[in-house]
Design a protein around this motif. Sequence first.
Motif, PDB file in Angstrom:
ATOM      1  N   THR A  19     -29.510 -26.907 -38.138  1.00 59.38           N
ATOM      2  CA  THR A  19     -30.390 -27.127 -39.289  1.00 59.38           C
ATOM      3  C   THR A  19     -31.468 -26.056 -39.360  1.00 59.38           C
ATOM      4  OG1 THR A  19     -29.985 -29.504 -39.227  1.00 59.38           O
ATOM      5  CG2 THR A  19     -31.971 -28.763 -40.363  1.00 59.38           C
ATOM      6  N   ARG A  20     -32.048 -25.730 -38.208  1.00 55.72           N
ATOM      7  CA  ARG A  20     -33.060 -24.671 -38.190  1.00 55.72           C
ATOM      8  C   ARG A  20     -32.460 -23.343 -38.643  1.00 55.72           C
ATOM      9  NH1 ARG A  20     -35.697 -25.660 -32.196  1.00 55.72           N
ATOM     10  NH2 ARG A  20     -35.785 -27.952 -32.328  1.00 55.72           N
ATOM     11  N   HIS A  21     -31.230 -23.082 -38.206  1.00 52.53           N
ATOM     12  CA  HIS A  21     -30.550 -21.855 -38.610  1.00 52.53           C
ATOM     13  C   HIS A  21     -30.394 -21.792 -40.124  1.00 52.53           C
ATOM     14  CE1 HIS A  21     -27.591 -18.618 -38.743  1.00 52.53           C
ATOM     15  NE2 HIS A  21     -26.786 -19.430 -39.415  1.00 52.53           N
ATOM     16  N   ARG A  22     -30.059 -22.907 -40.742  1.00 52.42           N
ATOM     17  CA  ARG A  22     -29.889 -22.925 -42.198  1.00 52.42           C
ATOM     18  C   ARG A  22     -31.201 -22.605 -42.907  1.00 52.42           C
ATOM     19  NH1 ARG A  22     -26.430 -28.565 -42.652  1.00 52.42           N
ATOM     20  NH2 ARG A  22     -24.413 -27.742 -41.947  1.00 52.42           N
ATOM     21  N   GLY A  26     -32.049 -19.450 -45.156  1.00 53.01           N
ATOM     22  CA  GLY A  26     -32.584 -19.641 -46.495  1.00 53.01           C
ATOM     23  C   GLY A  26     -33.763 -18.733 -46.779  1.00 53.01           C
ATOM     24  N   VAL A  27     -34.607 -18.525 -45.786  1.00 52.86           N
ATOM     25  CA  VAL A  27     -35.729 -17.599 -45.938  1.00 52.86           C
ATOM     26  C   VAL A  27     -35.205 -16.182 -46.130  1.00 52.86           C
ATOM     27  CG1 VAL A  27     -37.741 -16.574 -44.801  1.00 52.86           C
ATOM     28  CG2 VAL A  27     -37.331 -19.040 -44.639  1.00 52.86           C
ATOM     29  N   ASP A  28     -34.231 -15.796 -45.323  1.00 47.53           N
ATOM     30  CA  ASP A  28     -33.663 -14.452 -45.428  1.00 47.53           C
ATOM     31  C   ASP A  28     -33.063 -14.210 -46.812  1.00 47.53           C
ATOM     32  OD1 ASP A  28     -34.379 -13.946 -42.826  1.00 47.53           O
ATOM     33  OD2 ASP A  28     -32.384 -14.382 -41.998  1.00 47.53           O
ATOM     34  N   ARG A  29     -32.476 -15.246 -47.389  1.00 49.16           N
ATOM     35  CA  ARG A  29     -31.818 -15.102 -48.688  1.00 49.16           C
ATOM     36  C   ARG A  29     -32.794 -15.222 -49.857  1.00 49.16           C
ATOM     37  NH1 ARG A  29     -25.864 -16.672 -50.556  1.00 49.16           N
ATOM     38  NH2 ARG A  29     -26.215 -16.693 -52.807  1.00 49.16           N
ATOM     39  N   ALA A  85     -31.234 -25.046 -49.074  1.00 45.62           N
ATOM     40  CA  ALA A  85     -30.744 -24.399 -47.863  1.00 45.62           C
ATOM     41  C   ALA A  85     -29.983 -25.368 -46.972  1.00 45.62           C
ATOM     42  CB  ALA A  85     -31.915 -23.788 -47.091  1.00 45.62           C
ATOM     43  N   LEU A  86     -30.417 -26.620 -46.940  1.00 46.28           N
ATOM     44  CA  LEU A  86     -29.851 -27.583 -46.001  1.00 46.28           C
ATOM     45  C   LEU A  86     -28.594 -28.273 -46.519  1.00 46.28           C
ATOM     46  CD1 LEU A  86     -33.138 -29.242 -44.715  1.00 46.28           C
ATOM     47  CD2 LEU A  86     -31.632 -27.727 -43.422  1.00 46.28           C
TER      48      LEU A  86
END
Length: 249
Positions: A19-22, A26-29, A85-86
């Motif tokens: 979940t943290r990875h997503r 999402g921030v990167d995108r 994102a999630l």
Amino acid sequence: MSEDVDLPESHPRYESLLTRHRIEAGVDRGITSRQGLIAQGRGEAFDYLLGERTIDSADDAERAAAAHLLSADHAVVSVNGNAAALVPGELVELAEVTGADLEVNLFNRTEERIEAIAEYLREHGATDVKGLTADGRIPGLDHERAKVDADGIGAADVVLVPLEDGDRAEALGEMGKTELVIDLNPRSRSAEVATVPIIDNIIRAIPNITEHARDLRGDPDAQQDAIDTFDADSALTAAERTIREGDLE
């Protein structure tokens, strides 16, 4: 968005770390704001105290939420950066099952983020995403966060607002809308003003609402029963009791 992460599924914190990875992706995108990272961490702490599970009162709330969405004249699922994102595909599926509209609605609004989220939802199967027109406003709020689509959230009688901030949740309620709020903190203003507070992790809550909607679809009597038998105060009390008295062993 890639879910590739160098972590075995047998890891006891696999779902949490995924979940943290997503959120990071999402921030990167450009979908999730940096403030969304902080919000995710706060929610994760409450989920840990809940036992990282859907408690019975939350499941009741999810069934009531499904019933409200199905029986609405015009339901809208509000989507912010963390939600997109999630659970992007899950949100699209929920909208399809219930007949609700999807509308991007952000606290930290920029046209670039609105379009990025709308495009991401389209990549996951959405055919129509509202939120880009922004020709309506939520009374009582200032600046960009008050903007909504007049034929979306502005005209809705039922709005599902996952991960919403408190004053906007209050303002939507004051517009007379039936508000379904997903929030892991039972003492948050968002949860306390909601018609249906869903104290659960969004990654569990959205699929559960969808499954309840499938079960209730075409049965107005069962929908009304789910709405009539749900008590918001009892649900909040049960969630708080679980957090205070839960066994973390």
